[in-house]
Scaffold this motif. Structure first.
Motif, PDB file in Angstrom:
ATOM      1  N   UNK A 125       0.856  -1.180   0.000  1.00 45.99           N
ATOM      2  CA  UNK A 125       0.000   0.000   0.000  1.00 45.99           C
ATOM      3  C   UNK A 125       0.896   1.235   0.000  1.00 45.99           C
ATOM      4  N   UNK A 126       0.970   1.896  -1.137  1.00 46.20           N
ATOM      5  CA  UNK A 126       1.811   3.098  -1.185  1.00 46.20           C
ATOM      6  C   UNK A 126       0.925   4.323  -1.128  1.00 46.20           C
ATOM      7  N   UNK A 127       1.199   5.176  -0.199  1.00 47.67           N
ATOM      8  CA  UNK A 127       0.300   6.315  -0.004  1.00 47.67           C
ATOM      9  C   UNK A 127       1.046   7.629  -0.163  1.00 47.67           C
ATOM     10  N   UNK A 128       1.831   7.945   0.833  1.00 42.83           N
ATOM     11  CA  UNK A 128       2.501   9.250   0.835  1.00 42.83           C
ATOM     12  C   UNK A 128       3.549   9.301  -0.253  1.00 42.83           C
TER      13      UNK A 128
ATOM     14  N   UNK B   3     -14.535  -4.082  10.013  1.00 45.16           N
ATOM     15  CA  UNK B   3     -13.392  -3.726   9.177  1.00 45.16           C
ATOM     16  C   UNK B   3     -12.827  -4.948   8.456  1.00 45.16           C
ATOM     17  N   UNK B   4     -12.196  -4.705   7.340  1.00 46.31           N
ATOM     18  CA  UNK B   4     -11.434  -5.743   6.650  1.00 46.31           C
ATOM     19  C   UNK B   4      -9.961  -5.387   6.798  1.00 46.31           C
ATOM     20  N   UNK B   5      -9.185  -6.321   7.335  1.00 44.42           N
ATOM     21  CA  UNK B   5      -7.750  -6.080   7.499  1.00 44.42           C
ATOM     22  C   UNK B   5      -6.986  -6.934   6.510  1.00 44.42           C
ATOM     23  N   UNK B   6      -6.009  -6.330   5.883  1.00 49.37           N
ATOM     24  CA  UNK B   6      -5.086  -7.108   5.058  1.00 49.37           C
ATOM     25  C   UNK B   6      -3.721  -7.005   5.731  1.00 49.37           C
ATOM     26  N   UNK B   7      -3.286  -8.096   6.354  1.00 48.40           N
ATOM     27  CA  UNK B   7      -2.092  -8.061   7.201  1.00 48.40           C
ATOM     28  C   UNK B   7      -0.981  -8.907   6.588  1.00 48.40           C
ATOM     29  N   UNK B   8       0.246  -8.394   6.675  1.00 52.52           N
ATOM     30  CA  UNK B   8       1.415  -9.147   6.206  1.00 52.52           C
ATOM     31  C   UNK B   8       1.676 -10.300   7.176  1.00 52.52           C
ATOM     32  N   UNK B   9       1.585 -11.544   6.682  1.00 50.93           N
ATOM     33  CA  UNK B   9       1.868 -12.712   7.509  1.00 50.93           C
ATOM     34  C   UNK B   9       3.123 -13.387   6.970  1.00 50.93           C
ATOM     35  N   UNK B  70       0.508   1.379   8.402  1.00 51.89           N
ATOM     36  CA  UNK B  70      -0.936   1.242   8.234  1.00 51.89           C
ATOM     37  C   UNK B  70      -1.368   2.066   7.023  1.00 51.89           C
ATOM     38  N   UNK B  71      -1.935   1.392   6.032  1.00 55.39           N
ATOM     39  CA  UNK B  71      -2.342   2.054   4.782  1.00 55.39           C
ATOM     40  C   UNK B  71      -1.214   2.903   4.186  1.00 55.39           C
ATOM     41  N   UNK B  72      -0.019   2.364   4.229  1.00 53.80           N
ATOM     42  CA  UNK B  72       1.121   3.045   3.615  1.00 53.80           C
ATOM     43  C   UNK B  72       1.756   4.123   4.464  1.00 53.80           C
ATOM     44  N   UNK B  73       1.187   4.396   5.645  1.00 53.95           N
ATOM     45  CA  UNK B  73       1.765   5.409   6.532  1.00 53.95           C
ATOM     46  C   UNK B  73       2.340   4.745   7.775  1.00 53.95           C
ATOM     47  N   UNK B  91     -13.365   4.348   9.308  1.00 56.91           N
ATOM     48  CA  UNK B  91     -14.809   4.290   9.150  1.00 56.91           C
ATOM     49  C   UNK B  91     -15.268   2.861   8.940  1.00 56.91           C
ATOM     50  N   UNK B  92     -16.531   2.631   9.262  1.00 55.48           N
ATOM     51  CA  UNK B  92     -17.126   1.308   9.116  1.00 55.48           C
ATOM     52  C   UNK B  92     -16.946   0.828   7.665  1.00 55.48           C
ATOM     53  N   UNK B  93     -16.492  -0.409   7.519  1.00 57.00           N
ATOM     54  CA  UNK B  93     -16.328  -0.985   6.170  1.00 57.00           C
ATOM     55  C   UNK B  93     -14.975  -0.704   5.543  1.00 57.00           C
ATOM     56  N   UNK B  94     -14.107   0.017   6.251  1.00 46.15           N
ATOM     57  CA  UNK B  94     -12.779   0.332   5.707  1.00 46.15           C
ATOM     58  C   UNK B  94     -11.951  -0.940   5.490  1.00 46.15           C
ATOM     59  N   UNK B  95     -11.110  -0.905   4.456  1.00 45.46           N
ATOM     60  CA  UNK B  95     -10.109  -1.951   4.265  1.00 45.46           C
ATOM     61  C   UNK B  95      -8.781  -1.357   4.708  1.00 45.46           C
ATOM     62  N   UNK B  96      -8.138  -1.996   5.690  1.00 50.60           N
ATOM     63  CA  UNK B  96      -6.890  -1.443   6.229  1.00 50.60           C
ATOM     64  C   UNK B  96      -5.733  -2.387   5.925  1.00 50.60           C
ATOM     65  N   UNK B  97      -4.698  -1.849   5.272  1.00 51.17           N
ATOM     66  CA  UNK B  97      -3.496  -2.637   4.970  1.00 51.17           C
ATOM     67  C   UNK B  97      -2.477  -2.430   6.087  1.00 51.17           C
ATOM     68  N   UNK B  98      -1.985  -3.537   6.652  1.00 52.02           N
ATOM     69  CA  UNK B  98      -1.001  -3.443   7.728  1.00 52.02           C
ATOM     70  C   UNK B  98       0.257  -4.214   7.320  1.00 52.02           C
TER      71      UNK B  98
END
Lengths: 247, 247
Positions: A125-128, B3-9, B70-73, B91-98
């Protein structure tokens, strides 16, 4: 305690042995460190920037007609006479500039290799993102290096110039900017040089330790001002030819 | 909220990793980001799956352990540590990349945990002052000017979280290293080792495989303690000064 620490110390000694030995000379240490290489880039960049300012001001002679431009070009070859022989000043400057370009390029290449190796895995995920001028420093530098080669072949040696007459730079300049590709190459390169100076001047000030919170604004304004003046100044020549002001 | 999380495993340092999708339900906006991950982990344990490994310790924003992108930050959308980031930012329904910190000098240990011991080695090479042990010295024996005390304190705030390295496109540790160099070099107590400190710490920083600074300023946009860009400039100045003095 003694038993527990002994192997640890041995490991430490082995680690220290494996470490590359540091060069003792100041120049060696400077070139080996990332800050030192950046200092080389900052100083060589400043040399090239000073040259660019003089070059841009000289180019404006084109607006005063062929006689003004051509006699100015001739005068450049007589600088330092009679102490220096004909064209010697020009050759001293060319050698200094070549050294600056090589030092700048080699340091940039080595630093870029290190920087790319330091971030082997990209973020999913590239943002900034950094500013456009910052992001294009490497590609902009490559474009400028290629441009310098073309520019020398075009207007110094005259090899690729449609006119290619020695001692008549005015006519050669007009001939270059009468071609579509001459204008395209020049416009791309001058926008690249503006962007390169915009970030490069600011970065060089930080590397040389000149920057401070109170000077930050002034440095950014100077960087933007230099970039804008140089780009507009250089581009005024092809625009002049295209609009018929120079012919 | 859901939330939907996409996590590096990634199971270990030498294994391949991948982004894995998880759903978390009934997340309270008052939860911290780490509490939200705790909820997910409790779920995973109940389902008999391996919980997500992540670093955390104080959970009050002062230890710097909880590093993740988190989300590129680095540390997420707010300029704070992950433990101080609250779910009301999402927010509700967000997809968060970790994702874990990405840098060659910070190898992934497992999932979101990276090995930041390279920072310890930088500190070990110069991030200290030499003082005789024994009874506490008289407090007024070494007067510290107010301005120096303020600068030193501003830079001593660095918690070594590594967000600067994670955010830097070159994986550079300049902001971290400069915070410690400026902190100690500003104080009279750090005076005796002023030159060797900056030379040794920069050498170690380069040896550990961190990239160089290209003055993008990305590090300062994520630093939870607000270490300023001028810190890097000051370290560059200190480095060149030390080289001139030839230690």
């Amino acid at each position: 305690m003694a038993l527990a620490t002994r192997p640890e110390q041995r490991d430490k000694q082995q680690r220290e042995k494996q470490r590359p030995t540091r060069p003792v000379s100041t120049a060696g240490r400077l070139w080996r460190s990332t800050i030192g290489k950046k200092t080389v880039m900052a100083v060589s960049g400043a040399v090239m920037l000073l040259y660019l300012i003089a070059h841009m001001v000289g180019n404006l002679k084109v607006f005063f007609g062929p006689d003004d431009m051509n006699s100015y070009a001739h005068w450049l070859r007589t600088i330092g006479e009679p102490v220096l022989h004909h064209e010697w000043f020009l050759w001293i400057m060319r050698v200094a500039l070549l050294a600056a370009v090589i030092a700048h390029g080699v340091a940039a290449y080595q630093l870029s290799r290190l920087d790319i190796a330091a971030r082997p895995v990209k973020y999913v995920h590239q943002r900034r993102r950094t500013s456009y001028a910052t992001r294009t420093m490497r590609w902009g530098g490559i474009i400028l290096a290629l441009f310098i080669v073309w520019h020398i072949l075009d207007l110094t040696t005259g090899t690729v110039n449609p006119n290619g007459e020695h001692g008549r730079p005015y006519e050669n300049i007009v001939a270059t900017f009468d071609t579509w590709y001459g204008n395209v190459i020049y416009f791309v390169a001058m926008i690249a040089v503006g962007l390169h100076i915009r970030h490069g001047f600011y970065g060089a000030a930080q590397t040389l330790g000149v920057g401070s919170p109170t000077r930050d604004r002034a440095l950014k304004v100077t960087a933007n001002g230099l970039a804008l003046i140089l780009t507009i100044g250089f581009l005024s020549v092809p625009i002049g030819v295209m609009t018929g002001v120079v012919e | 909220m859901n939330l939907t999380l996409r996590i590096w495993r990634q199971t270990g340092p030498d294994t391949e990793g991948a982004m894995t999708t998880y759903e978390v339900t009934d997340v309270s906006p008052d939860m911290s980001f780490l509490e939200m991950l705790d909820t997910l982990n409790e779920d995973l344990i109940l389902r008999g799956e391996e919980p997500v490994a992540f670093d955390h310790d104080c959970r009050e924003g002062i230890c710097g352990a909880c590093g993740m992108v988190i989300n590129g930050n680095a540390h997420g959308p707010e300029r704070t540590t992950t433990c101080q980031l609250h779910m009301r930012q999402f927010e509700d329904g967000d997809v968060i990349d970790i994702e874990p910190w990405r840098a060659a000098a910070f190898p992934v240990v497992k999932d979101l945990v990276v090995d930041r011991s390279a920072f310890d080695r930088i500190i070990g090479s110069g991030g200290y002052v030499t003082a005789p042990t024994g009874s506490a010295p008289e407090a007024h024996a070494t007067p510290v000017p107010k301005a120096a005390a303020d600068t030193a304190f501003e830079h001593a705030e660095c918690i070594g979280c590594g967000a600067c390295v994670a955010a830097c496109p070159n994986g550079s540790a300049m902001l971290f290293t400069s915070a410690k160099v400026v902190h100690l070099n500003t104080l009279p107590q750090g005076g005796p080792e002023r030159e060797s400190r900056v030379l040794d710490m920069v050498d170690t920083m380069d040896d550990e495989g961190f990239g160089g600074c290209t003055n993008t300023g990305m590090c300062t946009t994520v630093c939870p303690k607000g270490i300023p860009m001028s810190s890097i400039t000051t370290m560059n100045r200190e480095y060149l000064r030390a080289l001139r003095k030839g230690v």
